[in-house]
Design a protein around this motif. Structure first.
Motif, PDB file in Angstrom:
ATOM      1  N   GLN A  36     -13.972   6.229   0.678  1.00 22.89           N
ATOM      2  CA  GLN A  36     -13.138   5.081   1.033  1.00 22.89           C
ATOM      3  C   GLN A  36     -12.508   4.474  -0.227  1.00 22.89           C
ATOM      4  O   GLN A  36     -11.314   4.157  -0.242  1.00 22.89           O
ATOM      5  CB  GLN A  36     -13.979   4.027   1.751  1.00 22.89           C
ATOM      6  N   ARG A  37     -13.297   4.319  -1.298  1.00 22.09           N
ATOM      7  CA  ARG A  37     -12.741   3.782  -2.545  1.00 22.09           C
ATOM      8  C   ARG A  37     -11.666   4.704  -3.107  1.00 22.09           C
ATOM      9  O   ARG A  37     -10.617   4.253  -3.590  1.00 22.09           O
ATOM     10  CB  ARG A  37     -13.863   3.587  -3.569  1.00 22.09           C
ATOM     11  N   ARG A  38     -11.905   6.004  -3.029  1.00 21.11           N
ATOM     12  CA  ARG A  38     -10.919   6.980  -3.522  1.00 21.11           C
ATOM     13  C   ARG A  38      -9.619   6.872  -2.718  1.00 21.11           C
ATOM     14  O   ARG A  38      -8.516   6.897  -3.293  1.00 21.11           O
ATOM     15  CB  ARG A  38     -11.503   8.388  -3.403  1.00 21.11           C
ATOM     16  N   ALA A  39      -9.746   6.728  -1.392  1.00 19.20           N
ATOM     17  CA  ALA A  39      -8.556   6.601  -0.543  1.00 19.20           C
ATOM     18  C   ALA A  39      -7.803   5.305  -0.847  1.00 19.20           C
ATOM     19  O   ALA A  39      -6.557   5.285  -0.858  1.00 19.20           O
ATOM     20  CB  ALA A  39      -8.955   6.647   0.922  1.00 19.20           C
ATOM     21  N   GLU A  40      -8.536   4.215  -1.106  1.00 20.05           N
ATOM     22  CA  GLU A  40      -7.879   2.941  -1.442  1.00 20.05           C
ATOM     23  C   GLU A  40      -7.122   3.049  -2.760  1.00 20.05           C
ATOM     24  O   GLU A  40      -6.000   2.540  -2.888  1.00 20.05           O
ATOM     25  CB  GLU A  40      -8.909   1.816  -1.515  1.00 20.05           C
ATOM     26  N   ARG A  41      -7.725   3.730  -3.740  1.00 25.36           N
ATOM     27  CA  ARG A  41      -7.029   3.909  -5.023  1.00 25.36           C
ATOM     28  C   ARG A  41      -5.772   4.757  -4.847  1.00 25.36           C
ATOM     29  O   ARG A  41      -4.708   4.449  -5.416  1.00 25.36           O
ATOM     30  CB  ARG A  41      -7.970   4.553  -6.039  1.00 25.36           C
ATOM     31  N   ALA A  42      -5.887   5.816  -4.049  1.00 21.97           N
ATOM     32  CA  ALA A  42      -4.709   6.663  -3.800  1.00 21.97           C
ATOM     33  C   ALA A  42      -3.619   5.868  -3.079  1.00 21.97           C
ATOM     34  O   ALA A  42      -2.418   6.014  -3.380  1.00 21.97           O
ATOM     35  CB  ALA A  42      -5.107   7.885  -2.970  1.00 21.97           C
ATOM     36  N   SER A  43      -4.005   5.015  -2.148  1.00 20.39           N
ATOM     37  CA  SER A  43      -3.040   4.184  -1.432  1.00 20.39           C
ATOM     38  C   SER A  43      -2.332   3.227  -2.389  1.00 20.39           C
ATOM     39  O   SER A  43      -1.106   3.032  -2.309  1.00 20.39           O
ATOM     40  CB  SER A  43      -3.762   3.406  -0.334  1.00 20.39           C
ATOM     41  N   MET A  44      -3.082   2.613  -3.290  1.00 20.69           N
ATOM     42  CA  MET A  44      -2.467   1.696  -4.266  1.00 20.69           C
ATOM     43  C   MET A  44      -1.503   2.444  -5.193  1.00 20.69           C
ATOM     44  O   MET A  44      -0.429   1.936  -5.529  1.00 20.69           O
ATOM     45  CB  MET A  44      -3.562   1.006  -5.093  1.00 20.69           C
ATOM     46  N   ARG A  45      -1.888   3.646  -5.630  1.00 18.28           N
ATOM     47  CA  ARG A  45      -0.987   4.440  -6.478  1.00 18.28           C
ATOM     48  C   ARG A  45       0.303   4.763  -5.738  1.00 18.28           C
ATOM     49  O   ARG A  45       1.407   4.686  -6.300  1.00 18.28           O
ATOM     50  CB  ARG A  45      -1.684   5.741  -6.913  1.00 18.28           C
ATOM     51  N   ALA A  46       0.164   5.118  -4.444  1.00 17.49           N
ATOM     52  CA  ALA A  46       1.355   5.445  -3.648  1.00 17.49           C
ATOM     53  C   ALA A  46       2.250   4.218  -3.486  1.00 17.49           C
ATOM     54  O   ALA A  46       3.485   4.313  -3.576  1.00 17.49           O
ATOM     55  CB  ALA A  46       0.938   5.977  -2.287  1.00 17.49           C
ATOM     56  N   ARG A  47       1.652   3.046  -3.280  1.00 17.40           N
ATOM     57  CA  ARG A  47       2.448   1.816  -3.147  1.00 17.40           C
ATOM     58  C   ARG A  47       3.194   1.496  -4.440  1.00 17.40           C
ATOM     59  O   ARG A  47       4.365   1.111  -4.438  1.00 17.40           O
ATOM     60  CB  ARG A  47       1.536   0.635  -2.796  1.00 17.40           C
ATOM     61  N   ARG A  48       2.481   1.629  -5.582  1.00 15.83           N
ATOM     62  CA  ARG A  48       3.125   1.372  -6.860  1.00 15.83           C
ATOM     63  C   ARG A  48       4.282   2.339  -7.099  1.00 15.83           C
ATOM     64  O   ARG A  48       5.353   1.947  -7.563  1.00 15.83           O
ATOM     65  CB  ARG A  48       2.097   1.500  -7.994  1.00 15.83           C
ATOM     66  N   ALA A  49       4.047   3.621  -6.795  1.00 17.85           N
ATOM     67  CA  ALA A  49       5.098   4.626  -6.981  1.00 17.85           C
ATOM     68  C   ALA A  49       6.300   4.306  -6.111  1.00 17.85           C
ATOM     69  O   ALA A  49       7.451   4.411  -6.550  1.00 17.85           O
ATOM     70  CB  ALA A  49       4.552   6.016  -6.676  1.00 17.85           C
ATOM     71  N   LEU A  50       6.056   3.873  -4.870  1.00 22.69           N
ATOM     72  CA  LEU A  50       7.151   3.528  -3.958  1.00 22.69           C
ATOM     73  C   LEU A  50       7.896   2.292  -4.477  1.00 22.69           C
ATOM     74  O   LEU A  50       9.132   2.257  -4.466  1.00 22.69           O
ATOM     75  CB  LEU A  50       6.600   3.262  -2.555  1.00 22.69           C
ATOM     76  N   ALA A  51       7.158   1.295  -4.957  1.00 25.81           N
ATOM     77  CA  ALA A  51       7.783   0.088  -5.490  1.00 25.81           C
ATOM     78  C   ALA A  51       8.641   0.419  -6.707  1.00 25.81           C
ATOM     79  O   ALA A  51       9.742  -0.112  -6.876  1.00 25.81           O
ATOM     80  CB  ALA A  51       6.717  -0.935  -5.830  1.00 25.81           C
ATOM     81  N   MET A  52       8.111   1.285  -7.575  1.00 29.91           N
ATOM     82  CA  MET A  52       8.884   1.685  -8.772  1.00 29.91           C
ATOM     83  C   MET A  52      10.138   2.431  -8.366  1.00 29.91           C
ATOM     84  O   MET A  52      11.203   2.242  -8.962  1.00 29.91           O
ATOM     85  CB  MET A  52       8.013   2.557  -9.674  1.00 29.91           C
ATOM     86  N   ALA A  53      10.040   3.283  -7.348  1.00 29.63           N
ATOM     87  CA  ALA A  53      11.212   4.052  -6.911  1.00 29.63           C
ATOM     88  C   ALA A  53      12.264   3.132  -6.307  1.00 29.63           C
ATOM     89  O   ALA A  53      13.468   3.336  -6.495  1.00 29.63           O
ATOM     90  CB  ALA A  53      10.787   5.105  -5.892  1.00 29.63           C
ATOM     91  N   VAL A  54      11.857   2.112  -5.584  1.00 32.01           N
ATOM     92  CA  VAL A  54      12.805   1.187  -4.955  1.00 32.01           C
ATOM     93  C   VAL A  54      13.456   0.316  -6.010  1.00 32.01           C
ATOM     94  O   VAL A  54      14.660   0.001  -5.928  1.00 32.01           O
ATOM     95  CB  VAL A  54      12.077   0.301  -3.905  1.00 32.01           C
ATOM     96  N   MET A  55      12.697  -0.065  -7.064  1.00 27.89           N
ATOM     97  CA  MET A  55      13.242  -0.932  -8.099  1.00 27.89           C
ATOM     98  C   MET A  55      14.324  -0.215  -8.920  1.00 27.89           C
ATOM     99  O   MET A  55      15.244  -0.852  -9.384  1.00 27.89           O
ATOM    100  CB  MET A  55      12.121  -1.380  -9.039  1.00 27.89           C
TER     101      MET A  55
END
Length: 107
Positions: free
Chosen positions: A87-106
């Motif tokens: 579960q912790r690993r999945a949460e970290r992967a989710s946060m990385r994906a959100r950051r990557a998406l935010a960076m791509a949108v910016m």
């Protein structure tokens, strides 16, 4: 001395095949009180032998039952720990994906 068996170490563990108790030669005949006749002592010895034979089996059964429960609790603890890790690993992967998406949108 040629002894066939004693109460503590009988020749056979089958109470029906054990020799009946004989009165002692050192005591006068009829000196025993009526509650403790040879038939009562024999029946008591037979019951004690059966009960004492069953005690180790009951202890072993209880021990194995406890060991099985302990193993089941251990398996459950290992599964819970690995589920929390995933579960912790999945949460970290989710946060990385959100950051990557935010960076791509910016950009």
């Amino acid at each position: 001395m040629n002894t066939v068996g004693t109460i503590d170490r009988p020749l056979t563990h089958d109470p029906k095949k054990q020799a009946p108790m004989k009165p002692s030669t050192s005591e006068p005949a009829g000196s025993a009180i009526p509650d403790f006749t040879t038939t009562g002592a024999n029946a008591s010895r037979q019951n004690r032998t059966r009960e004492m034979q069953l005690i180790p089996e009951a202890l072993a059964r209880a021990h194995m039952h406890e060991r099985l429960h302990e193993a089941e609790r251990e398996r459950l603890a290992v599964r819970l720990a690995s589920a929390r890790r995933m579960q912790r690993r999945a949460e970290r992967a989710s946060m990385r994906a959100r950051r990557a998406l935010a960076m791509a949108v910016m950009h």
